[in-house]
Design an enzyme around this catalytic site. Structure first.
Site, mmCIF file in Angstrom:
data_model
loop_
_atom_site.group_PDB
_atom_site.id
_atom_site.type_symbol
_atom_site.label_atom_id
_atom_site.label_comp_id
_atom_site.label_asym_id
_atom_site.label_seq_id
_atom_site.Cartn_x
_atom_site.Cartn_y
_atom_site.Cartn_z
ATOM 1 N N ASP A 148 21.350 7.122 -15.951
ATOM 2 C CA ASP A 148 20.038 7.500 -14.744
ATOM 3 C C ASP A 148 21.064 7.205 -13.628
ATOM 4 O OD1 ASP A 148 18.135 8.612 -13.632
ATOM 5 O OD2 ASP A 148 16.558 7.202 -14.697
ATOM 6 N N GLU A 191 20.337 13.623 -15.458
ATOM 7 C CA GLU A 191 20.481 13.695 -14.366
ATOM 8 C C GLU A 191 19.514 14.761 -13.552
ATOM 9 O OE1 GLU A 191 21.688 16.714 -10.856
ATOM 10 O OE2 GLU A 191 21.759 16.906 -12.912
ATOM 11 N N TRP A 192 18.360 14.654 -14.489
ATOM 12 C CA TRP A 192 16.613 15.571 -14.080
ATOM 13 C C TRP A 192 17.400 16.813 -14.063
ATOM 14 C CZ3 TRP A 192 17.015 12.358 -9.367
ATOM 15 C CH2 TRP A 192 16.848 10.775 -9.647
ATOM 16 N N GLY A 193 18.718 17.648 -14.144
ATOM 17 C CA GLY A 193 19.021 18.704 -14.150
ATOM 18 C C GLY A 193 18.757 19.748 -12.936
ATOM 19 N N ASP A 213 10.569 14.038 -15.231
ATOM 20 C CA ASP A 213 10.212 13.158 -16.283
ATOM 21 C C ASP A 213 8.892 14.009 -16.545
ATOM 22 O OD1 ASP A 213 11.986 11.298 -15.742
ATOM 23 O OD2 ASP A 213 10.675 9.720 -14.660
#
Length: 437
Positions: A148, A191-193, A213
């Site tokens: 994460d 990395e959530w984009g 998420d």
């Protein structure tokens, strides 16, 4: 030669994206992830109940053999030797006992850490301790690492951007595999984009998250598909795939009241995630799973496309439908998708509206279809052969519903078929005269 340089020499290229073929993660991972269902509220016994339920429902046999332990498994501080310590209240028999119990059931164990000082839940992250933590994870029996991006050190500490912080762990994984002559731990970049990981994360691991998420309601799924509409088909291949986040099929327990998808929405969710070649990690309660939930997750026709051993790329949009092509709209992502597979040409049609709709497409809108041919039509949800089609297919879909069909060449179309060209634009006779229908 530096570690990073040698790592880059291991790249192979598939469908235009860099892919790290280091012997692990050729195909999307199938399994279970603890976070969405439990977050920090679990024990080893509770998690093993979920693992047993997956076995009992026949989903381990269907391929769901990864069990991912997410955040909150450790004490808040490291021990005197700087090692991460499992929480003794959650794992009273120790982490090794937990992973051995999973292995006896048939699962490969995965774990979670962070490229910052702490995990998103506030537990020890791996920045500055990459090699040490890998040794701990391997000693505990884990083979898969979700990594994460919380609690980031100051820029003057790292002198690196997101990519550089992830390189540290990728280098540590490669170094450990080389030194121990063992298979590398599989790396999933989370990395959530924000920094377009689909452009670089394939150099470091086998999958990467493309956004925040997931939540178990249609608007959240629709927003993820809208984002994926613009790049997933071009950036997915063997050892390289976009992670659309967990599967929220069934009882999730999230929200007040809990947000659960309708049956048709759950089918659309599973179909899209699978055919876009995302990892399929269950985020819902399997101990209380309904027959419908098990039916959806166990769809062998859809799973075999996700796990295709010969074709690694994902399906991609050929028409947006509700909007003009390439329109950004979180409520109405691309509706018409196609791609190749070992089993035939794949079409996925999504109804993004809140009411039933009649939807139709021309077969030759798909790059993988041959013009002038008849195709057999197989419905991957009804599991039935539905005759043949040429030129066009029309179908009715319920609100937020999906169709997934597999087409295979069944010979030339009838001699008298008109119009002469399925797509008439610039279609001409031998003398150069244009034909217009």
């Amino acid at each position: 030669m530096s570690t990073t340089t040698s790592l880059l020499l291991g790249l192979v290229f598939s469908t235009g994206t860099a892919a790290l073929n280091n012997g692990v993660g050729k195909l999307p991972a199938l399994g279970f992830n603890t976070w969405n269902l439990y977050q920090c509220d679990y024990t080893a016994d509770i998690l093993l109940e979920q693992a047993q339920a997956i076995v009992d429902h026949g989903l381990l046999k269907a391929g769901y053999n990864n069990f991912m332990l997410d955040d909150c498994y450790s004490l808040k501080e490291r021990d005197g030797d700087g090692k991460i310590v499992e929480d003794p209240e959650k794992f009273p028999k120790g982490m090794k006992h937990f992973t051995k119990s999973l292995a006896k059931l048939g699962f490969r164990a995965g774990i979670y850490s962070d490229a910052g000082y702490r995990t998103c839940g506030g537990f020890p992250g791996s920045y500055g301790n990459e090699a040490k933590d890998l040794e701990t994870f391997a000693d505990w029996g884990f083979e898969y690492l979700k990594y994460d991006n919380c609690y980031i050190p100051f820029d003057n500490v790292t002198e690196e951007n997101v990519y550089g912080r992830y390189v540290r762990m990728a280098d540590a994984i490669e170094a450990r595999a080389r030194e121990t002559e063992s298979a590398p731990i599989q790396l999933a970049v989370c990395e959530w984009g924000w920094q377009q990981p689909w452009r670089w994360a394939g150099r470091l691991g086998q999958s990467w998250r493309i956004g925040g998420d997931i939540r178990p309601w249609w608007s959240a799924l629709s927003a993820i598909l809208n984002q994926a509409s613009f790049f997933v088909g071009e950036t997915t291949g063997f050892y390289a795939r976009n992670d659309l986040d967990m599967l929220e099929v069934g009882n999730t327990g999230i929200g007040t009241p809990p947000g659960n998808l309708t049956y048709d929405e759950a089918k659309s969710h599973f179909t899209a995630w699978a055919l876009l070649k995302s990892p399929l990690l269950i985020g819902s309660d399997m101990a209380s799973a309904s027959e419908e939930t098990v039916e959806i997750l166990g769809n062998e026709d859809i799973l075999r496309i996700n796990q295709d051993p010969e074709v690694g790329e994902a399906i991609a949009p050929f028409r947006w439908g509700h909007n003009a092509d390439y329109t950004w709209d979180p409520d109405h992502p691309a509706e018409y998708w196609t791609g190749n597979s070992s089993y035939g040409v794949v079409f996925m049609i999504l109804n993004t509206h809140d009411e039933p709709r009649q939807m139709a497409f021309n077969l030759t809108e798909s790059w993988a279809i041959r013009a002038g041919r008849v195709y057999s039509v197989y419905d991957m949800w009804a599991h039935t052969e539905n005759g043949t089609a040429y030129r066009n297919i029309s179908l009715t879909l319920p609100p937020h519903g999906v169709a997934a069909v597999l087409l295979n060449d069944a010979g030339p179309e009838p001699d008298a078929a008109e119009p002469y060209c399925a797509v008439w634009w610039q279609c001409s006779y031998p003398n150069g005269t244009y034909y217009s229908n």
